[in-house]
Design a protein around this motif. Sequence first.
Motif, PDB file in Angstrom:
ATOM      1  N   LYS A  62      -4.959  14.967   4.033  1.00  0.00           N
ATOM      2  CA  LYS A  62      -4.776  13.855   4.961  1.00  0.00           C
ATOM      3  C   LYS A  62      -3.793  14.222   6.057  1.00  0.00           C
ATOM      4  CE  LYS A  62      -3.144   9.074   5.220  1.00  0.00           C
ATOM      5  NZ  LYS A  62      -2.559   7.929   4.471  1.00  0.00           N
ATOM      6  N   ASP A 109       0.855  -1.178   0.000  1.00  0.00           N
ATOM      7  CA  ASP A 109       0.000   0.000   0.000  1.00  0.00           C
ATOM      8  C   ASP A 109       0.896   1.236   0.000  1.00  0.00           C
ATOM      9  OD1 ASP A 109      -1.588   2.187   0.713  1.00  0.00           O
ATOM     10  OD2 ASP A 109      -2.969   0.928   1.862  1.00  0.00           O
ATOM     11  N   LYS A 147      -1.666  -1.333  16.224  1.00  0.00           N
ATOM     12  CA  LYS A 147      -0.319  -1.846  15.973  1.00  0.00           C
ATOM     13  C   LYS A 147       0.770  -1.092  16.725  1.00  0.00           C
ATOM     14  CE  LYS A 147       0.411   0.924  11.796  1.00  0.00           C
ATOM     15  NZ  LYS A 147       0.785   0.894  10.352  1.00  0.00           N
ATOM     16  N   GLU A 182       7.456   7.746   9.849  1.00  0.00           N
ATOM     17  CA  GLU A 182       7.655   7.295  11.221  1.00  0.00           C
ATOM     18  C   GLU A 182       9.117   6.948  11.466  1.00  0.00           C
ATOM     19  OE1 GLU A 182       5.229   4.486  13.151  1.00  0.00           O
ATOM     20  OE2 GLU A 182       3.351   5.235  12.310  1.00  0.00           O
ATOM     21  N   SER A 231      -0.520   5.082  16.049  1.00  0.00           N
ATOM     22  CA  SER A 231      -1.914   4.882  15.640  1.00  0.00           C
ATOM     23  C   SER A 231      -2.868   5.251  16.767  1.00  0.00           C
ATOM     24  CB  SER A 231      -2.128   3.424  15.223  1.00  0.00           C
ATOM     25  OG  SER A 231      -1.289   3.064  14.146  1.00  0.00           O
ATOM     26  N   THR A 241      -4.449  14.500  10.126  1.00  0.00           N
ATOM     27  CA  THR A 241      -3.634  13.745  11.068  1.00  0.00           C
ATOM     28  C   THR A 241      -2.979  14.686  12.077  1.00  0.00           C
ATOM     29  OG1 THR A 241      -3.176  12.017   9.436  1.00  0.00           O
ATOM     30  CG2 THR A 241      -1.664  12.194  11.299  1.00  0.00           C
ATOM     31  N   GLU A 278       0.355   4.376   0.540  1.00  0.00           N
ATOM     32  CA  GLU A 278       0.128   5.271   1.669  1.00  0.00           C
ATOM     33  C   GLU A 278       0.758   4.715   2.941  1.00  0.00           C
ATOM     34  OE1 GLU A 278      -3.857   6.428   2.292  1.00  0.00           O
ATOM     35  OE2 GLU A 278      -4.079   7.422   0.352  1.00  0.00           O
ATOM     36  N   LYS A 279       0.624   3.411   3.152  1.00  0.00           N
ATOM     37  CA  LYS A 279       1.200   2.795   4.339  1.00  0.00           C
ATOM     38  C   LYS A 279       2.722   2.838   4.263  1.00  0.00           C
ATOM     39  CE  LYS A 279      -2.615  -0.317   5.520  1.00  0.00           C
ATOM     40  NZ  LYS A 279      -3.018  -1.725   5.719  1.00  0.00           N
ATOM     41  N   GLN A 280       3.257   2.670   3.049  1.00  0.00           N
ATOM     42  CA  GLN A 280       4.705   2.753   2.889  1.00  0.00           C
ATOM     43  C   GLN A 280       5.197   4.151   3.243  1.00  0.00           C
ATOM     44  OE1 GLN A 280       5.404   1.518  -1.194  1.00  0.00           O
ATOM     45  NE2 GLN A 280       5.938  -0.546  -0.546  1.00  0.00           N
ATOM     46  N   ARG A 281       4.481   5.176   2.754  1.00  0.00           N
ATOM     47  CA  ARG A 281       4.888   6.552   3.035  1.00  0.00           C
ATOM     48  C   ARG A 281       4.791   6.849   4.540  1.00  0.00           C
ATOM     49  NH1 ARG A 281       5.454  11.493   0.345  1.00  0.00           N
ATOM     50  NH2 ARG A 281       6.247  10.184  -1.316  1.00  0.00           N
ATOM     51  N   ASP A 282       3.712   6.391   5.175  1.00  0.00           N
ATOM     52  CA  ASP A 282       3.563   6.596   6.620  1.00  0.00           C
ATOM     53  C   ASP A 282       4.707   5.936   7.383  1.00  0.00           C
ATOM     54  OD1 ASP A 282       1.251   7.996   6.223  1.00  0.00           O
ATOM     55  OD2 ASP A 282      -0.097   6.343   6.718  1.00  0.00           O
ATOM     56  N   ALA A 283       5.092   4.732   6.958  1.00  0.00           N
ATOM     57  CA  ALA A 283       6.184   4.027   7.623  1.00  0.00           C
ATOM     58  C   ALA A 283       7.498   4.781   7.451  1.00  0.00           C
ATOM     59  CB  ALA A 283       6.310   2.605   7.067  1.00  0.00           C
TER      60      ALA A 283
END
Length: 271
Positions: A217, A89, A248, A99, A252, A221, A91-96
């Motif tokens: 987004k 995903d 997780k 972080e 989050s 956040t 978006e999930k990659q970018r969020d990771a």
Amino acid sequence: MTDRDQLREAFESHEHNTPDPSAVYARVQELSQKYKRRRRGAQIAAGGVLGAGLIAGAINLPAFLPANNAAGNTAAGVPAAAPASPSADPEKQRDAQFEAYYDAGFGYDDAGRLAKIWKMSDDDRIAVKAEAGRRLLLGETLPIKPQPDAPVGEETTRPIDDARFTAFFNAGYTYTEAEKLAKIWKIADPSDAKLEAGKRLLAGQELPVKPTAEGVKEALTAKRVSKFFDTGYDVEDAVKLAKVWNLKDAWSAKVEGGKRLLAGQTLPIQP
């Protein structure tokens, strides 16, 4: 006008980047109070826009791949991203990536330093942070060590200007849109375009330029995490809430906690 971008605390990434946990906790409390005014002034100084990570929790991020060799870690050029799996995903990659960047202790000014080293645009520090986070997730060591951001100056804007800047950023707009608006309205300084845009947004008007989906987004956040800390909650509370809600990680929990607080709900633990 002083640069007021958001900062984050760091915890567990690479050995030389790991601060004392008590220092991390103290840093969270300090930065959560500075967040709003840093967010408003970030683009006035032509810096990058807000990162999605904000005040990151004390969490462990796995090293998904073995570390690269030292030469690859310090190369000036930006290597191509490692191929993602078909089911990944974006978006999930970018969020990771964000972080990983903030958990390693890097902040806004560090992104500017990395932009120079990697010959990336200083006006797009989001991209710089994402690239840095990508490298950290690969187990690489960045060519710089995290340093404290420049001190945040005292409040220098009028209350009405404060509200206008806040409206601009909360709507998901960034420096890029401010430049476009400045051209449309024939305003020399994009910072003044932000003020004009915020004025119109507060009046319920629509702007001739729309914010990006990513900007919206990130703004949401940011608002949620800010609410979480402004209400008095801290990193330890986020860790507890993550367990209660089966999330997780603490990050989050901060986002979810802020979301519920903004909706007028009470959380299962008190700050």
